[in-house]
Design a protein around this motif. Structure first.
Motif, PDB file in Angstrom:
ATOM      1  N   ILE A  39       0.718  -1.210  -0.063  1.00  0.00           N
ATOM      2  CA  ILE A  39       0.114  -0.112  -0.190  1.00  0.00           C
ATOM      3  C   ILE A  39       0.963   1.117   0.143  1.00  0.00           C
ATOM      4  N   VAL A  40       1.966   1.226   0.876  1.00  0.00           N
ATOM      5  CA  VAL A  40       2.870   2.448   0.722  1.00  0.00           C
ATOM      6  C   VAL A  40       4.052   1.863   0.069  1.00  0.00           C
ATOM      7  N   THR A  41       4.641   2.298  -0.858  1.00  0.00           N
ATOM      8  CA  THR A  41       5.691   1.927  -1.711  1.00  0.00           C
ATOM      9  C   THR A  41       6.658   3.137  -2.338  1.00  0.00           C
ATOM     10  N   ALA A  42       7.814   2.734  -2.486  1.00  0.00           N
ATOM     11  CA  ALA A  42       8.469   3.948  -3.135  1.00  0.00           C
ATOM     12  C   ALA A  42       8.908   3.807  -4.275  1.00  0.00           C
ATOM     13  N   GLN A  43       8.302   2.620  -5.054  1.00  0.00           N
ATOM     14  CA  GLN A  43       8.441   2.493  -6.319  1.00  0.00           C
ATOM     15  C   GLN A  43       7.122   2.039  -6.776  1.00  0.00           C
ATOM     16  N   ILE A  44       6.978   2.471  -8.190  1.00  0.00           N
ATOM     17  CA  ILE A  44       5.665   1.898  -9.069  1.00  0.00           C
ATOM     18  C   ILE A  44       6.326   1.414 -10.342  1.00  0.00           C
ATOM     19  N   SER A  57       9.382   7.483  -6.079  1.00  0.00           N
ATOM     20  CA  SER A  57       8.345   8.541  -5.068  1.00  0.00           C
ATOM     21  C   SER A  57       8.495  10.044  -5.374  1.00  0.00           C
ATOM     22  N   THR A  58       9.891  10.161  -5.836  1.00  0.00           N
ATOM     23  CA  THR A  58      10.381  11.631  -5.911  1.00  0.00           C
ATOM     24  C   THR A  58       9.849  12.135  -7.514  1.00  0.00           C
ATOM     25  N   GLY A  59       9.271  11.189  -8.331  1.00  0.00           N
ATOM     26  CA  GLY A  59       8.792  11.664  -9.601  1.00  0.00           C
ATOM     27  C   GLY A  59       9.549  11.291 -10.675  1.00  0.00           C
TER      28      GLY A  59
END
Length: 208
Positions: A39-44, A57-59
């Motif tokens: 649910i909370v992840t730093a990467q997609i 997560s920084t875009g």
């Protein structure tokens, strides 16, 4: 009326053909599923037919083309081939529909020109049927893995936007091809005769 059907069918066919190309190129066939510990992840993760992308997560986004085609899953290899073939069939159908159009003077008006227009419509229908296979196959694989309790949550994926774009493009191709096929003048061709435009109301008469 047949001229309007041809123009509308060709337009929808071109839009569907462009949609097939766009969906084939987009890296959005499989996306990260936000469930459980994800649910909370730093990467997609974005997985496409030709490359995989990671969105931080920084875009910031980084994409990498697959190193080996043979190492890809069977459904992904087949989807590549089918969509490329569908794009080629759609391209041929576009030129064929233009050649058989009533607004174009590439061919003399007659039953031969009407048959060329119908051939273009059949090409659009064929491309549409082919375009339905990859997104449906991929959706079946993604949904099956999503509800499979054996697959870890970190490896579960959801349907990406490219699948829906491909479905919509295939429907446009089918509708456009159907309109082109239905625009063929009804009647029988006798020896030495040909169809010619009789008036501006779109009706056609048979001259012997």
């Amino acid at each position: 009326m047949s001229t309007i059907l041809q123009l509308l069918g060709t337009t929808l066919g071109i839009l569907g053909w462009l949609g097939i190309i766009i969906s084939c190129a987009l890296p959005l066939w499989r996306v990260t599923a936000f469930i459980g510990t994800n649910i909370v992840t730093a990467q997609i993760m974005w997985e496409g037919l030709w490359m995989i992308c990671v969105v931080e997560s920084t875009g910031q986004m980084q994409c990498q083309v697959y190193d080996s085609m043979l190492a890809l899953p069977q459904d992904m290899q087949a989807s590549r081939a089918i969509l490329v073939f569908a794009s080629l069939v759609g391209l041929i159908a576009i030129f064929t529909s233009f050649a058989g159009g009533k607004c174009v003077n590439c061919l003399p008006d007659g039953i031969a020109k009407a048959r060329v227009a119908v051939a273009g419509g059949a090409g659009f229908v064929t491309a549409g049927v082919l375009g339905l296979v990859p997104p449906s196959w991929t959706a079946h694989q993604v949904i099956g893995d999503f509800y499979n309790p054996v697959v870890p949550q970190a490896q579960k994926r959801e349907l990406g936007a490219a699948i829906f774009v491909c479905w919509g493009a295939a429907v446009l191709l089918l509708i456009g091809g159907g309109l082109l096929c239905s625009s063929c003048p009804k009647g029988r061709m006798s020896h030495g005769g040909r169809y010619m435009a009789a008036s501006q109301n779109g009706r056609e008469r048979l001259y012997v």
